[in-house]
Motif scaffolding. Structure first.
Motif, PDB file in Angstrom:
ATOM      1  N   HIS A   1     -24.215  -4.337  -0.076  1.00 28.71           N
ATOM      2  CA  HIS A   1     -23.535  -3.670   1.024  1.00 28.71           C
ATOM      3  C   HIS A   1     -24.572  -2.853   1.777  1.00 28.71           C
ATOM      4  N   HIS A   2     -24.169  -2.291   2.926  1.00 26.04           N
ATOM      5  CA  HIS A   2     -25.106  -1.413   3.619  1.00 26.04           C
ATOM      6  C   HIS A   2     -25.295  -0.103   2.852  1.00 26.04           C
ATOM      7  N   ILE A   3     -24.385   0.235   1.950  1.00 25.56           N
ATOM      8  CA  ILE A   3     -24.614   1.365   1.051  1.00 25.56           C
ATOM      9  C   ILE A   3     -25.145   0.774  -0.253  1.00 25.56           C
ATOM     10  N   GLY A   4     -26.396   0.360  -0.228  1.00 28.37           N
ATOM     11  CA  GLY A   4     -26.965  -0.340  -1.365  1.00 28.37           C
ATOM     12  C   GLY A   4     -26.956   0.473  -2.637  1.00 28.37           C
ATOM     13  N   ALA A   5     -27.161   1.786  -2.530  1.00 26.65           N
ATOM     14  CA  ALA A   5     -27.202   2.635  -3.717  1.00 26.65           C
ATOM     15  C   ALA A   5     -25.883   2.604  -4.476  1.00 26.65           C
ATOM     16  N   PHE A   6     -24.790   2.437  -3.755  1.00 25.06           N
ATOM     17  CA  PHE A   6     -23.473   2.401  -4.393  1.00 25.06           C
ATOM     18  C   PHE A   6     -23.345   1.163  -5.272  1.00 25.06           C
ATOM     19  N   HIS A   7     -23.832   0.044  -4.790  1.00 28.42           N
ATOM     20  CA  HIS A   7     -23.803  -1.176  -5.583  1.00 28.42           C
ATOM     21  C   HIS A   7     -24.792  -1.091  -6.747  1.00 28.42           C
ATOM     22  N   CYS A   8     -25.948  -0.459  -6.517  1.00 25.43           N
ATOM     23  CA  CYS A   8     -26.891  -0.251  -7.620  1.00 25.43           C
ATOM     24  C   CYS A   8     -26.250   0.596  -8.716  1.00 25.43           C
ATOM     25  N   LEU A   9     -25.487   1.595  -8.322  1.00 21.84           N
ATOM     26  CA  LEU A   9     -24.780   2.429  -9.299  1.00 21.84           C
ATOM     27  C   LEU A   9     -23.806   1.585 -10.110  1.00 21.84           C
ATOM     28  N   GLY A  10     -23.033   0.738  -9.424  1.00 21.60           N
ATOM     29  CA  GLY A  10     -22.065  -0.098 -10.117  1.00 21.60           C
ATOM     30  C   GLY A  10     -22.721  -1.017 -11.125  1.00 21.60           C
ATOM     31  N   VAL A  11     -23.819  -1.668 -10.719  1.00 26.27           N
ATOM     32  CA  VAL A  11     -24.524  -2.578 -11.620  1.00 26.27           C
ATOM     33  C   VAL A  11     -25.104  -1.812 -12.806  1.00 26.27           C
TER      34      VAL A  11
END
Length: 246
Positions: free
Chosen positions: A187-197
């Protein structure tokens, strides 16, 4: 000092408990604020349950029960907010619905009442766009979960509830580490997806978490900027809104 750390923690908990005072700031905040507060507070409640956290989690459950979409999921806006785009195919978001679903499982495990109908409709919705590649973007969309982050937020509640035989858990148990190369492309909020992973790999155990660290730690350190921050994800080819829409 330890005292200062406790004061900061207490302030964060108070802020999360005050989610209803913040949600009016934008249409996005209407569902994202209680979802994020719910993820945090159900975790806090495991270690430091209080009357305040109980009341806040109860109010979050009530909010999502009241504003569940006709599909059974949740969108970043209400259906009425996009009534001028009746042709818009997505009526709920996979990642947001997964987050709420995880919160509901956690709340239920905390002995907080969750309406059966709300849980049943949410599960039916989420499973309707869960494939062997994970949870898709939303209603009527295909393609699975490019980073694995969507399902990871549901995994947190499922693990706490002992639901490790659930289809979503089993799907991500098989697929999450296979998607690590694309962790920053969700997503454009890449850090949020990194957190999820990161959460997902942590929940899967030491082997999966070590694989994540071995693959990403040096890369993220290399991305660190002068202010100490690390920017991941953008609106270009590496993912983000433009990549998603394209």
């Amino acid at each position: 000092s330890p005292r200062a750390d406790r004061d900061v923690d207490a302030a964060v908990v108070r802020e999360a408990c005050a989610w209803e005072q913040r949600k009016g700031t934008s249409q996005h905040a209407q569902n994202w604020y209680p979802a994020l507060a719910g993820l945090f507070l159900t975790e806090v409640h495991k270690f430091a349950p209080t009357k305040e956290t109980t009341e806040a989690i109860t109010s979050i459950v009530a909010w999502f029960a009241k504003y569940q979409e006709r599909t059974g999921g949740w969108f970043k806006w209400y259906e009425g907010a996009y009534k001028d785009r009746l042709d818009y195919p997505v009526k709920d978001l996979g990642i947001l619905t997964a987050m709420v679903y995880g919160v509901l499982w956690s709340a239920k495990t905390h002995k907080i009442a969750v309406p059966d109908e709300t849980m049943t409709k949410a599960e039916k919705c989420l499973l309707s766009y869960t494939t062997g590649e994970g949870i898709s973007y939303g209603t009527g969309q295909q393609g699975g979960d490019p980073t694995g982050a969507r399902g990871a937020f549901a995994m947190q509640g499922l693990l706490f509830a002992g639901q490790t035989q659930h289809k979503i858990w089993k799907t991500y148990e098989k697929s999450l580490t296979k998607k690590l190369e694309k962790m920053d492309q969700g997503h454009h909020i890449g850090a949020f997806h990194c957190l999820g992973v990161t959460l997902g790999c942590h929940m899967l155990g030491q082997e999966a978490y070590a694989e994540l660290i071995n693959r990403w730690l040096d890369k993220l350190i290399a991305k660190q900027e002068a202010d100490g921050g690390v920017y991941v994800g953008d609106d270009g080819d590496a993912g983000g809104e433009k990549g998603l829409i394209g």
